[in-house]
Structures are given as structure tokens and as C-alpha cells.
Design an enzyme around this catalytic site. Structure first.
Site, PDB file in Angstrom:
ATOM      1  N   LYS A 254      35.015  48.843  38.559  1.00  0.00           N
ATOM      2  CA  LYS A 254      35.391  47.864  37.534  1.00  0.00           C
ATOM      3  C   LYS A 254      34.942  46.459  37.926  1.00  0.00           C
ATOM      4  O   LYS A 254      34.370  45.719  37.117  1.00  0.00           O
ATOM      5  CB  LYS A 254      36.911  47.877  37.339  1.00  0.00           C
ATOM      6  CG  LYS A 254      37.427  46.781  36.405  1.00  0.00           C
ATOM      7  CD  LYS A 254      38.930  46.819  36.262  1.00  0.00           C
ATOM      8  CE  LYS A 254      39.656  46.162  37.422  1.00  0.00           C
ATOM      9  NZ  LYS A 254      39.712  44.670  37.283  1.00  0.00           N
ATOM     10  N   ASN A 255      35.187  46.081  39.180  1.00  0.00           N
ATOM     11  CA  ASN A 255      34.903  44.717  39.616  1.00  0.00           C
ATOM     12  C   ASN A 255      33.411  44.450  39.789  1.00  0.00           C
ATOM     13  O   ASN A 255      33.012  43.304  39.974  1.00  0.00           O
ATOM     14  CB  ASN A 255      35.649  44.414  40.917  1.00  0.00           C
ATOM     15  CG  ASN A 255      37.142  44.300  40.701  1.00  0.00           C
ATOM     16  OD1 ASN A 255      37.604  44.086  39.575  1.00  0.00           O
ATOM     17  ND2 ASN A 255      37.922  44.455  41.768  1.00  0.00           N
TER      18      ASN A 255
ATOM     19  N   CYS B 189      48.770  34.571  35.887  1.00  0.00           N
ATOM     20  CA  CYS B 189      48.489  35.902  36.421  1.00  0.00           C
ATOM     21  C   CYS B 189      49.694  36.369  37.215  1.00  0.00           C
ATOM     22  O   CYS B 189      50.281  35.598  37.970  1.00  0.00           O
ATOM     23  CB  CYS B 189      47.256  35.873  37.319  1.00  0.00           C
ATOM     24  SG  CYS B 189      46.862  37.463  38.044  1.00  0.00           S
TER      25      CYS B 189
ATOM     26  N   ARG C  61      44.867  31.961  40.095  1.00  0.00           N
ATOM     27  CA  ARG C  61      43.455  32.178  40.402  1.00  0.00           C
ATOM     28  C   ARG C  61      42.673  31.132  39.631  1.00  0.00           C
ATOM     29  O   ARG C  61      42.111  31.395  38.575  1.00  0.00           O
ATOM     30  CB  ARG C  61      43.044  33.603  40.024  1.00  0.00           C
ATOM     31  CG  ARG C  61      43.704  34.638  40.903  1.00  0.00           C
ATOM     32  CD  ARG C  61      43.040  35.989  40.806  1.00  0.00           C
ATOM     33  NE  ARG C  61      43.717  36.838  39.844  1.00  0.00           N
ATOM     34  CZ  ARG C  61      43.446  38.135  39.692  1.00  0.00           C
ATOM     35  NH1 ARG C  61      42.528  38.715  40.424  1.00  0.00           N
ATOM     36  NH2 ARG C  61      44.089  38.856  38.798  1.00  0.00           N
TER      37      ARG C  61
ATOM     38  N   ASP D 133      43.345  44.098  47.506  1.00  0.00           N
ATOM     39  CA  ASP D 133      43.530  45.132  46.487  1.00  0.00           C
ATOM     40  C   ASP D 133      43.969  46.476  47.066  1.00  0.00           C
ATOM     41  O   ASP D 133      44.240  47.412  46.305  1.00  0.00           O
ATOM     42  CB  ASP D 133      42.242  45.320  45.675  1.00  0.00           C
ATOM     43  CG  ASP D 133      42.084  44.278  44.584  1.00  0.00           C
ATOM     44  OD1 ASP D 133      43.018  43.492  44.376  1.00  0.00           O
ATOM     45  OD2 ASP D 133      41.014  44.252  43.937  1.00  0.00           O
TER      46      ASP D 133
ATOM     47  N   ARG E 241      43.739  49.773  33.042  1.00  0.00           N
ATOM     48  CA  ARG E 241      42.793  48.675  33.184  1.00  0.00           C
ATOM     49  C   ARG E 241      41.813  48.940  34.324  1.00  0.00           C
ATOM     50  O   ARG E 241      40.687  48.453  34.296  1.00  0.00           O
ATOM     51  CB  ARG E 241      43.523  47.356  33.478  1.00  0.00           C
ATOM     52  CG  ARG E 241      44.257  46.744  32.292  1.00  0.00           C
ATOM     53  CD  ARG E 241      44.855  45.390  32.683  1.00  0.00           C
ATOM     54  NE  ARG E 241      43.870  44.579  33.374  1.00  0.00           N
ATOM     55  CZ  ARG E 241      44.055  44.024  34.569  1.00  0.00           C
ATOM     56  NH1 ARG E 241      45.189  44.187  35.224  1.00  0.00           N
ATOM     57  NH2 ARG E 241      43.104  43.297  35.117  1.00  0.00           N
TER      58      ARG E 241
END
Length: 422
Positions: free
Chosen positions: A22-23, A122, A127, A310, A402
């Protein structure tokens, strides 16, 4: 709103394919804004965030063609930004996905203007986008922030020497993309070193950019007049890989993950081996065999190549059922222990002191109803639910959707007793 129901106590066994990252995919999709020619991406994960980004690009005038693939194999997405006609990224789309800020650099570089909503708050901490603005300003953009939007204009960006005050992945990516069409050389110092940054640089170079140094803390970009189309395969998701390795470790399992590499996960794999797991790295696969009981391991998060923030929540979950006490220090985000309260509901012994968590392993966890608070927190609750005795129900799993493609299907393929409830 969907929930996940897990009947714990089953060791994960078998083989699954790891999806695209995803990133990596999100900035790659934004890179298509830099050219009038079509760009094709393969191994694109089927995730809510990807869908949101594609909707954002479509409303800008980008033609989107998406061909669905099997779970793990990824989708094929072709983007044609030749008819780009709307330089606005509205709050309605940006509020659900902070990565939308990544359209800022490409739009200013190619179209000379962009108006992008500030991402807002967030759950895991601030961020800020100030480094994005600082870098674009150094390249000659005129930027104002008003009414919740960043408005940037530039006839043509020019090369500059940029030192970011903090290591920022999206900041590095935004400035790198912007500099590709700038006049002259741009040097980004204190750049993020993540593999996703390298993947973006590889794609940009395939499109005709001149980017060097990605993967180090100094990236150099020689600006060119135009970029062309290309085809690029999205790298495997290292965080998804690490999450399934942790799930197998916690449950005493034996799994093989294909389509991935240990090269992106040195810090995580070292810690899993410290827990007592046996790990075999193949060219494009990883196998983990877990002991009957794990040893507790302490971690400290830091920018790549150190231990990733993460993966912090997932390791808190496995430490909750390990022998001994672990100390977990979170140095990236100031509010990233919200999952601890939910793990305690399952019977974990966790004490929080500022940015440090002390986790004492318990004999077993007990199923309960818990609530996901962010993407990786959701993953930690899934791991805890897989090892807990009885039934665990995780609410608000839209967070999981997500960032994890077909999580329930992949877990079922490994023998887990998991059901998605409406």
C-alpha cells in the site's frame, strides 16, 4: 459496519501470497500525474485506500482502467493523465487518506498549480506537511495555506538543495516527484531511506527521470523536460509480511509467505528470531516455524532501516503471550499505544509510561469484544484474537480494509477460524 469474529487457539499453517505494498502503490499512482502518456502498474493491492486514491485522480481528469486480479496477485491499473483538468484535491477525499498530499508535488511540477486540502488530524499522532511546503518553496513555488487548503503555484520549479528537518517518507516522495520536472539539480538531504522510496525512484527512472541515491539519506534528481509512460510492478508489502509472520509466531504456527523478501525486513526478522522462531529466507519467499512458547523481545522504533513503527503494535501482541517482560519504546508517533487498552481487555499485562510500554507475558489471553483504533492497531488485535481462548470480536475493521488485502480470506487459508460479520 463490518466486524471480525475470531475463534482463537488454532496454530496458523500453510502458504499464502503477499500483496503489493500500500505504502508503495499510493505514491506510484500519483507519479502518473507527471506525464501525458499512460502508465501501467501491476501487483496493485485491492484496498480501500487505493480505491480512494483512484477516485481522487479520476476527479482530476485522469482516465483510470483497473483490471482485477486474484487475491495476492494484485490488480493491473493503467492511468492516463493526458486530459488533466482539475488541480483540486478536496477535503471530502483527503480526510479519509493522508497520502492524498502526494498529489501536491506532481501537480505543481506538471501543471504549475495545485490546491490540496490539509489532511487534518490523525489517530496515531501529528504528521505535519510543513516539510513538503518547505521543500517546494525552496524550489521556487509560491505557497499559501488558507481555508484548510495548501495552494501552490510555480511557472516551473527549479533545482534546490533541501534539508528536511525530520525524516519524512511522504515528504521525500513528494519532493522527489516534483524535482523530476524541475530545471536543474535538486538534492534532498536527510531523505527517508524506506524501500517504498526506492520503488518510487525505480518507477520514475523507468519514466525517464534521473534520480540517484534513493535508499540513502541523500537523493539527487536531475530535472528533465518531460516524462513518458512506463510499466511498473509494485513491490511486496513488507508490513503485511511482518504481520503474518507475527501471527504465525504468536499461534505457534508454521507458514510460508510467497512473493515477498526478507531483504526489506532485517530488523523485524532479527527480533522474531530472538523470540525463538526459526526463519528460512528464500529468493522470493519466507518461512517461519514457531516454538511452543515465545521469548519476550524489547524493541525501539526508528526510521528505516531500524525497527518500523508500523510493526510495533504487532510485537506488543506477541509479547503479551511470551515468556518474560518486554520494553517497547515508540519514537516516531506520540499517540501510538491506543491498542494497549484493547489488548488489556483481552487479558494482557501492559503498563504505559509516556512513549514506553512494559509488556509482561501472560499464560493466555481471553476472547472479548474490542475496537480497532487505527490500521496497525487493528492488526495487533487480530493477532491477539488468534491466540486468545474463546471468541474475540473486533469492531471498526474498516481500518484493516485500508491496509490489508483480503485479511480474513488469507487467515482462513492458513487454518484460522475467522468470519466477517455485517
Amino acid at each position: 459496519m463490518d466486524k471480525l469474529q475470531i475463534s482463537g487457539g488454532v496454530a496458523l499453517r500453510g502458504e499464502i501470497a503477499i500483496s503489493g505494498a500500500k505504502n508503495a502503490a499510493l505514491p506510484l499512482l500519483c507519479a502518473a500525474l507527471l506525464t501525458r502518456e499512460p502508465v501501467t502498474f501491476t501487483h496493485v493491492p485491492h484496498l480501500n485506500d487505493i480505491g480512494t486514491m483512484l477516485r481522487l485522480l479520476e476527479q482530476m481528469g485522469v482516465k483510470v482502467a483497473r483490471e482485477a486480479g486474484k487475491v495476492g496477485a494484485g490488480d493491473t491499473v493503467t492511468l492516463d493523465a493526458s486530459a488533466l483538468d482539475n488541480l483540486l484535491a478536496p477535503y471530502e477525499l483527503v480526510k479519509t487518506m493522508r497520502a492524498a498530499i502526494l498529489v501536491l508535488g506532481p501537480l505543481v511540477a506538471r501543471a504549475g498549480e495545485a490546491k490540496v486540502s490539509l489532511p487534518g488530524g490523525c489517530a496515531i499522532g501529528a504528521r505535519p506537511v510543513d516539510q513538503h511546503i518547505k521543500g517546494l518553496t525552496a524550489m521556487g513555488a509560491e505557497i499559501s495555506v488558507e481555508h484548510g487548503y495548501v495552494h501552490a503555484q510555480a511557472t516551473r520549479l527549479k533545482g534546490a538543495r533541501i534539508f528536511t528537518d525530520m525524516v519524512t517518507v511522504t515528504g521525500t516522495e513528494n519532493l522527489m516527484m516534483a524535482a523530476c520536472l524541475g530545471a536543474g539539480e535538486t538534492i534532498i538531504e536527510n531523505a527517508a531511506r524506506e524501500p517504498e522510496v526506492v520503488d518510487l525512484a525505480t518507477c520514475l527512472n523507468a519514466m525517464g527521470a534521473r534520480v540517484s541515491g534513493a535508499g540513502s539519506d541523500v537523493i539527487r534528481i536531475q530535472g528533465v523536460d518531460a516524462l513518458h509512460g512506463a510499466t511498473h510492478r509494485v513491490m511486496p508489502d513488507r508490513i503485511e509480511t511482518g504481520t503474518y509472520l507475527c501471527a504465525a509466531a504468536a499461534t505457534g504456527g508454521d507458514v510460508r509467505l510467497t512473493g515477498t523478501s526478507s531483504a526489506y525486513l532485517d530488523a523485524v526478522i532479527d527480533k522474531l528470531m530472538d523470540t525463538g522462531c526459526e526463519i528460512t529466507a528464500e529468493r522470493d519467499a519466507i518461512r517461519l516455524k514457531a516454538p511452543a512458547r515465545l521469548n519476550a523481545v524489547s524493541i525501539r522504533t526508528a526510521p528505516y532501516p531500524a525497527f518500523p513503527t508500523d510493526m510495533q503494535a504487532q510485537f506488543m501482541a506477541i509479547n503479551a503471550v511470551a515468556d518474560g517482560t518486554a520494553v517497547i519504546r515508540e519514537t516516531i508517533f506520540e499517540n501510538r499505544f491506543m491498542h494497549a487498552v484493547e489488548l488489556i481487555r483481552l487479558g494482557a499485562d501492559i503498563k504505559i509510561d509516556g512513549n514506553t510500554a512494559f509488556v509482561k507475558g501472560v499464560a493466555e489471553l481471553q476472547g472479548a469484544t474490542v475496537m480497532a483504533t487505527d490500521l496497525r492497531a487493528s492488526a495487533s488485535l487480530v493477532i491477539a484474537g488468534l491466540v486468545a481462548q474463546g471468541e474475540t470480536v473486533i469492531e471498526r475493521i474498516y481500518h484493516l480494509d485500508r491496509g490489508y488485502e483480503a485479511l480474513d480470506q488469507k487467515l482462513i487459508a492458513l487454518g484460522a477460524r475467522v468470519a466477517r460479520l455485517k
